[in-house]
Design an enzyme around this catalytic site. Structure first.
Site, short mmCIF file in Angstrom:
data_model
loop_
_atom_site.label_atom_id
_atom_site.label_comp_id
_atom_site.label_asym_id
_atom_site.label_seq_id
_atom_site.Cartn_x
_atom_site.Cartn_y
_atom_site.Cartn_z
CD GLU A 149 1.45 -0.98 -3.46
OE1 GLU A 149 1.23 -1.23 -2.27
OE2 GLU A 149 0.84 -0.09 -4.08
CG ASN A 188 0.95 -2.47 -10.51
OD1 ASN A 188 1.34 -1.70 -11.41
ND2 ASN A 188 -0.04 -2.17 -9.69
CG HIS A 224 -0.66 6.19 -7.13
ND1 HIS A 224 -1.95 6.47 -7.51
CD2 HIS A 224 -0.59 4.84 -7.03
CE1 HIS A 224 -2.64 5.33 -7.64
NE2 HIS A 224 -1.83 4.33 -7.34
CG ASP A 256 -3.70 9.18 -8.55
OD1 ASP A 256 -2.48 9.03 -8.31
OD2 ASP A 256 -4.59 8.73 -7.80
C1 XIL Z 1 -6.47 1.86 -3.33
C2 XIL Z 1 -7.92 2.18 -3.66
O1 XIL Z 1 -7.94 3.19 -4.64
C3 XIL Z 1 -8.66 2.61 -2.43
O2 XIL Z 1 -10.04 2.76 -2.70
C4 XIL Z 1 -8.46 1.60 -1.30
O3 XIL Z 1 -9.05 2.08 -0.12
C5 XIL Z 1 -6.99 1.35 -1.07
O4 XIL Z 1 -6.39 0.94 -2.28
N1 XIL Z 1 -1.76 0.99 -5.07
C6 XIL Z 1 -2.57 -0.01 -5.53
C7 XIL Z 1 -4.04 0.12 -5.45
O5 XIL Z 1 -2.08 -0.98 -6.13
O6 XIL Z 1 -4.68 -1.11 -5.25
C8 XIL Z 1 -4.45 1.10 -4.35
O7 XIL Z 1 -5.85 1.31 -4.45
C9 XIL Z 1 -3.69 2.38 -4.50
C10 XIL Z 1 -2.20 2.16 -4.38
#
Ligand code: XIL
Length: 332
Positions: A149, A188, A224, A256
């Site tokens: 990110e 990523n 996501h 998800d």
């Molecule tokens: C998220 C986890 O799922 C949570 O448990 C945590 O509190 C915050 O991070 N992008 C990513 C992941 O690359 O590392 C993140 O994971 C979700 C968004």
């Protein structure tokens, strides 16, 4: 009498197995695809069903949190590898590949990282972290999310404590390559599955890194998403293809699908299944798409539990989305 109870239980178990069909990992292996899930190692100890479903259905794991900087290096120079080691052991025992997540991210950093370091200090901090973490698991981690990110929703680089070191990104990839030459190194991000300003910015960034000879092997699309996501509408296949043409491997890394919006529950579950099916189809049709990962195992422990975004419900029952993945993996 006890004998009858046991035979009944056995029958129920057989029926349940027959109903849910072949596990996803067996189907994925036939397609040359790895199917992954994000894991919290503490749940492996607490919940036998979690561990059983994970081992049965998936052939790749990624640490949902325990390989993040804030979990590993809580104070400077002090590393806690307990939970990450547990995940590595589980993966080896169940013949699963491991994705490391993540080395450079603006979130979940320990507080000490905001100490106002000079460029030279930051370079040492970055190098030591990567050498220690990547070096520890050398030869055992297939893919590392080196950078996560870096580009914001405004398509510009995000603010991060790393930026005091101007070429931190390039350096992170080089340190990772040196620490484990066998691991494939990834960029990523989310919100870049389709064509648009953010994925354009990521494309330009990665193209530049490749041209400079930075050791970058692939790009991860987190995925996501929600029920409105349509790969066709955002031209996801076309987007993946341009990254593939840079010579990059393509992974779906954190999928998800939030089950929120209008319609009956049954309708929403069907929509959710459609989104999973379509994203998997895009991946299967792209020769360089080799990994398809879900951000968790069951809705009970999802980071977005309230919106039930995964393919197993909170009781580990497969949802329509599970069957959509299973069917899609079986289609030629
Ligand atoms: C998220 C986890 O799922 C949570 O448990 C945590 O509190 C915050 O991070 N992008 C990513 C992941 O690359 O590392 C993140 O994971 C979700 C968004």
């Amino acid at each position: 009498m006890p004998f009858r109870w046991w035979s009944l239980m056995l029958m129920c178990l057989l029926v349940a197995l027959a109903q849910s069909g072949p596990p996803l990992r067996a189907l994925a292996e036939k397609r040359g695809l790895q199917i992954g899930a994000a894991v919290e190692p503490s749940l492996l100890l607490q919940d036998p069903e979690y561990a059983a479903v994970l081992a049965r259905e998936f052939n790749l794991v990624v640490a949902e949190n325990v390989m993040k900087w804030g979990a590993l290096q809580t104070s400077r120079g002090q590393f806690n590898f307990g939970a990450a080691d547990l995940l590595m052991d589980f993966a080896r025992k169940h013949r699963m590949a491991v994705r490391g997540h993540t080395l450079v991210w603006h979130q979940q950093l320990p507080r000490w990282m905001y100490g106002g370091f000079s460029a030279a200090e930051m370079e040492t901090i970055l190098r030591e972290h990567i050498q220690t973490v990547v070096g520890r698991y050398r030869g055992r981690i297939a893919y590392w999310d080196v950078a996560n990110e870096v580009i914001g929703d405004d398509a510009r680089p995000r603010a991060t404590p790393f930026e005091v070191l101007p070429d931190y990104l390039e350096k992170a990839f080089r340190y990772a390559r040196a620490a484990d030459p066998g691991a494939k190194l990834f960029y990523n991000d989310y919100g870049a599955e389709g064509l648009g300003p953010k994925s354009d910015a990521i494309y330009a960034l990665l193209k530049g890194l490749k041209e400079k000879g930075v050791p970058l092997d692939g790009v991860g699309f987190q995925a996501h998403v929600d029920l409105n996501f349509s790969p066709a509408a955002v031209r996801m296949a076309e987007n993946l293809e341009r990254f593939a043409r840079l010579g990059l491997e393509i992974h779906i890394t954190e999928m998800d699908v939030r089950l929120v919006g209008p319609g009956s529950r049954a309708e929403r579950l069907e929509k959710q299944a459609r989104v999973y099916r379509e994203v998997l189809q895009v991946c299967l049709r792209q020769p360089r798409c080799k990994v398809f990962t879900l951000w968790g195992v069951s809705d009970a422990f999802s980071w977005r539990a309230a919106s039930e975004p995964l393919v197993f419900d909170a009781d580990y029952q497969p949802k329509p989305a599970y069957f959509a993945l299973q069917q899609t993996l079986q289609q030629p």
